[in-house]
Design an enzyme around this catalytic site. Structure first.
Site, PDB file in Angstrom:
ATOM      1  N   ARG A  52      -6.288   7.559 -22.640  1.00 59.29           N
ATOM      2  CA  ARG A  52      -5.458   7.710 -21.433  1.00 59.29           C
ATOM      3  C   ARG A  52      -6.245   8.502 -20.396  1.00 59.29           C
ATOM      4  O   ARG A  52      -6.204   8.206 -19.208  1.00 59.29           O
ATOM      5  CB  ARG A  52      -4.118   8.393 -21.747  1.00 59.29           C
ATOM      6  CG  ARG A  52      -3.354   8.764 -20.481  1.00 59.29           C
ATOM      7  CD  ARG A  52      -1.857   9.026 -20.652  1.00 59.29           C
ATOM      8  NE  ARG A  52      -1.481   9.690 -21.875  1.00 59.29           N
ATOM      9  CZ  ARG A  52      -1.736  10.983 -22.161  1.00 59.29           C
ATOM     10  NH1 ARG A  52      -2.352  11.754 -21.284  1.00 59.29           N
ATOM     11  NH2 ARG A  52      -1.356  11.501 -23.301  1.00 59.29           N
ATOM     12  N   TYR A 104       4.735  -5.279   1.307  1.00 57.64           N
ATOM     13  CA  TYR A 104       4.896  -5.972   0.027  1.00 57.64           C
ATOM     14  C   TYR A 104       6.250  -5.578  -0.571  1.00 57.64           C
ATOM     15  O   TYR A 104       6.612  -4.394  -0.563  1.00 57.64           O
ATOM     16  CB  TYR A 104       3.745  -5.569  -0.899  1.00 57.64           C
ATOM     17  CG  TYR A 104       3.869  -6.108  -2.289  1.00 57.64           C
ATOM     18  CD1 TYR A 104       3.666  -7.463  -2.544  1.00 57.64           C
ATOM     19  CD2 TYR A 104       4.201  -5.282  -3.353  1.00 57.64           C
ATOM     20  CE1 TYR A 104       3.795  -7.972  -3.813  1.00 57.64           C
ATOM     21  CE2 TYR A 104       4.321  -5.787  -4.641  1.00 57.64           C
ATOM     22  CZ  TYR A 104       4.120  -7.128  -4.861  1.00 57.64           C
ATOM     23  OH  TYR A 104       4.248  -7.621  -6.133  1.00 57.64           O
ATOM     24  N   ASP A 176      -3.591  -0.901   2.127  1.00 54.58           N
ATOM     25  CA  ASP A 176      -3.484  -1.838   1.015  1.00 54.58           C
ATOM     26  C   ASP A 176      -4.370  -3.034   1.383  1.00 54.58           C
ATOM     27  O   ASP A 176      -4.032  -3.829   2.245  1.00 54.58           O
ATOM     28  CB  ASP A 176      -2.011  -2.241   0.837  1.00 54.58           C
ATOM     29  CG  ASP A 176      -1.802  -3.221  -0.314  1.00 54.58           C
ATOM     30  OD1 ASP A 176      -2.763  -3.908  -0.703  1.00 54.58           O
ATOM     31  OD2 ASP A 176      -0.655  -3.298  -0.813  1.00 54.58           O
ATOM     32  N   LYS A 201      -4.856  -9.559  -8.008  1.00 60.35           N
ATOM     33  CA  LYS A 201      -5.031 -10.654  -7.038  1.00 60.35           C
ATOM     34  C   LYS A 201      -6.510 -11.059  -6.934  1.00 60.35           C
ATOM     35  O   LYS A 201      -7.084 -11.448  -7.918  1.00 60.35           O
ATOM     36  CB  LYS A 201      -4.421 -10.224  -5.701  1.00 60.35           C
ATOM     37  CG  LYS A 201      -3.063  -9.522  -5.827  1.00 60.35           C
ATOM     38  CD  LYS A 201      -1.969 -10.416  -6.386  1.00 60.35           C
ATOM     39  CE  LYS A 201      -0.697  -9.663  -6.775  1.00 60.35           C
ATOM     40  NZ  LYS A 201      -0.129  -8.787  -5.772  1.00 60.35           N
TER      41      LYS A 201
HETATM   42  C1  LIG Z   1       0.831  -7.702  -5.707  1.00 59.81           C
HETATM   43  C2  LIG Z   1       0.724  -6.720  -4.618  1.00 59.81           C
HETATM   44  C3  LIG Z   1       0.978  -5.365  -4.851  1.00 59.81           C
HETATM   45  C4  LIG Z   1       1.466  -4.848  -6.176  1.00 59.81           C
HETATM   46  O1  LIG Z   1       0.545  -5.052  -7.185  1.00 59.81           O
HETATM   47  P1  LIG Z   1       0.926  -5.279  -8.742  1.00 59.81           P
HETATM   48  O2  LIG Z   1      -0.403  -5.432  -9.382  1.00 59.81           O
HETATM   49  O3  LIG Z   1       1.779  -6.503  -8.824  1.00 59.81           O
HETATM   50  O4  LIG Z   1       1.671  -4.077  -9.187  1.00 59.81           O
HETATM   51  C5  LIG Z   1       0.812  -4.486  -3.798  1.00 59.81           C
HETATM   52  N1  LIG Z   1       0.412  -4.904  -2.570  1.00 59.81           N
HETATM   53  C6  LIG Z   1       0.178  -6.209  -2.320  1.00 59.81           C
HETATM   54  C7  LIG Z   1      -0.242  -6.609  -0.953  1.00 59.81           C
HETATM   55  C8  LIG Z   1       0.317  -7.155  -3.317  1.00 59.81           C
HETATM   56  O5  LIG Z   1       0.099  -8.442  -3.057  1.00 59.81           O
END
Ligand SMILES: *Cc1c(COP(=O)(O)O)cnc(C)c1O
Length: 391
Positions: A52, A104, A176, A201
Site C-alpha cells: 500500500r 465529468y 484534468d 482512458k
Molecule cells: C473517466 C474520467 C474520470 C474518472 O476516472 P475513473 O478512472 O473512472 O475514476 C475523471 N475525469 C475524466 C475527464 C474522465 O473521463
C-alpha cells in the site's frame, strides 16, 4: 523519480522508470505481485516494506507518468476518482472550489454528494468565460478544477489564462488532462499546479484497466499527497500498474491515429442533415479553436460530440444502430465507442441544472480502419435521416 530529461516523449514513454530489472535482467518491468517485503533488520529494507505504501511496479509507473508531463513527480491511484479525492485532501472544511459547469459526471458527484457533506464549498462556472471565473472567486477559494477539452461538450479552457486567475486568488489550478493526454497537452508548462489523469482512458488505452494519477512539481504537495495515498489506501494493484505501463509505450502512436480518424469522422458529420451540431475543437467554427491551437500541441484528440437533428428519438436510435462503434461508457481505448451522455455518463447531472442535451451523442473514435468507421457512421446517419420532401 529521476529520468533522462534529454530524451523525447516517445522514448520516455518506453524507458522512463523502466530500466531492465537489476536482479534478472528482465527487459519489461515485472509485476511485483507481493503485499510485503523482507526486512534484514527492523526497518532496514530495499526501499519497500508494504505494497500500500509502495510497490516497485507502481514506482516504475509513477516515474514514467511524471516523465510524460515533464514533471518532478507522479502518484498513481486505483482510479481517476481516487486520485481526485486525494487532491481534494489538500482542502479543508470551509474552503471553496471553482469547477466547470460541465465537469465529468463522477467528479461532480464526488464534490456535490460527498465532499459537500464535509463542508467543502463549490461553485460551478462556465470555465471558457474567464470573467465569470474572476467573478466567482471568493476569499476562501483555494482551488480551481478544470478539464480541457471538457466532457462531453469539448469546450476549451484557456489553461494559461486560468493559471493567472488562480495565482491572483492564491488558489491552486488543477487540470484534468484525461481527454487530451500529455501527448497533446502539457498543463504544467502553461502554469497549472497539478494534473489529474484517469489512466483508464488514453494512457492505459486498451479498455482493460481502471486507474488514476496526480502529477506535479511542488515537493510539499507531493509529501502531503503521498501521505494521503498511503493513509487512505486507494492504490493501484501491481498488475493494473503494469497494464498502464504497457499502454503508455504506444501512447504517441495511438494518439496520432485517434487524431486522424476523429478528423475524418468530424468531416463526415459536418453538414449532414441528420446532424444538428458537431462539437470538436479542431473545427475552425469551434469557439475554443484558437485557444486549442495554442495549447494542444499535437492535434485535437479522438473525442467528438454531436447532436442529432431528430431530437432524443434519433439520438437513441443512432447509438443503438452503430455496429463498429460499441455502445458503452468510457473512452480513450483502441476501439471506437459511442454513448448517450444524458442517460449514461452524465445521468448523475439529472436535477442539477447542468444536464446535457438529450439529443447529444459522444464518440470516442478508435484506431480501427477509417473506412470501417466511416461506413458504420454512414449507415447510422441513414437510419435517422430526416424524411426527404417528396416532389
Ligand atoms: C473517466 C474520467 C474520470 C474518472 O476516472 P475513473 O478512472 O473512472 O475514476 C475523471 N475525469 C475524466 C475527464 C474522465 O473521463
Amino acid at each position: 523519480m529521476s529520468y533522462d530529461r534529454s530524451q523525447r516523449f516517445e522514448t520516455r514513454a518506453i524507458h522512463a522508470g523502466q530500466d531492465p530489472d537489476p536482479t534478472t535482467g528482465a527487459v519489461i518491468t515485472p509485476i511485483y505481485q507481493t503485499s510485503t517485503f523482507a526486512q534484514e533488520e527492523v526497518g532496514k529494507h530495499k526501499g519497500f516494506d508494504y505494497s500500500r505504501s509502495d510497490n516497485p511496479t507502481r514506482s516504475a509507473l509513477q516515474t514514467a507518468l511524471a516523465s510524460l508531463e515533464d514533471a518532478d513527480w507522479a502518484l498513481a491511484y486505483a482510479s481517476g476518482l481516487a486520485g481526485t479525492q486525494n487532491v481534494w485532501y489538500l482542502l479543508a472544511p470551509g474552503d471553496h472550489m471553482i469547477l466547470s459547469d460541465d465537469a465529468y459526471g463522477g467528479t461532480y458527484r464526488l464534490v456535490s454528494k460527498v465532499l459537500a457533506r464535509y463542508g467543502l464549498e463549490y461553485t460551478m462556472v462556465d470555465l471558457t468565460d474567464l470573467d465569470a471565473v474572476r467573478a466567482a472567486v471568493q476569499p476562501n477559494t483555494k482551488m480551481i478544477w478544470a478539464e480541457t477539452p471538457t466532457n462531453p461538450y469539448l469546450k476549451i479552457v484557456d489553461i494559461a489564462g486560468m493559471a493567472e486567475i488562480a495565482k491572483g486568488a492564491g488558489a491552486r489550478l488543477v487540470i484534468d488532462n484525461t481527454f487530451a493526454s500529455p501527448y497533446l497537452q502539457k498543463p504544467l508548462s502553461l502554469g497549472a499546479d497539478l494534473v489529474l489523469h484517469s489512466t483508464t482512458k488514453y494512457l492505459g488505452g486498451h479498455s482493460d484497466v481502471v486507474g488514476g494519477a496526480v502529477i506535479g512539481n511542488d515537493p510539499e504537495v507531493y509529501d502531503t499527497l503521498k501521505f494521503h495515498q498511503n493513509a487512505a489506501g486507494a492504490v493501484p494493484a501491481p498488475f493494473d500498474s503494469w497494464l498502464v505501463l504497457r499502454g503508455l509505450k504506444t501512447l504517441s502512436v495511438r494518439m496520432r491515429e485517434h487524431n486522424r480518424n476523429a478528423a475524418k469522422i468530424v468531416e463526415l458529420l459536418s453538414n449532414n442533415p441528420a446532424v444538428e451540431q458537431v462539437y470538436y475543437p479542431g473545427l475552425e467554427s469551434h469557439p475554443g479553436h484558437e485557444v486549442a491551437k495554442r495549447q494542444m500541441l499535437n492535434g485535437f484528440g479522438g473525442m467528438v460530440s454531436f447532436t442529432t437533428a431528430g431530437g432524443y428519438a434519433a439520438a437513441r436510435k443512432f447509438v443503438e444502430t452503430t455496429k463498429v462503434f460499441t455502445l458503452a461508457e468510457s473512452l480513450g481505448g483502441i476501439e471506437s465507442l459511442i454513448e448517450h451522455p444524458g442517460e449514461m455518463t452524465h445521468a448523475s447531472m439529472a436535477g442539477s441544472g447542468h444536464e446535457v442535451a438529450d439529443n447529444l451523442i459522444r464518440l470516442s473514435v478508435g484506431i480501427e480502419h477509417i473506412d470501417d468507421l466511416v461506413e458504420d457512421i454512414e449507415q447510422a446517419l441513414a437510419a435517422v435521416a430526416p424524411a426527404k420532401a417528396t416532389v
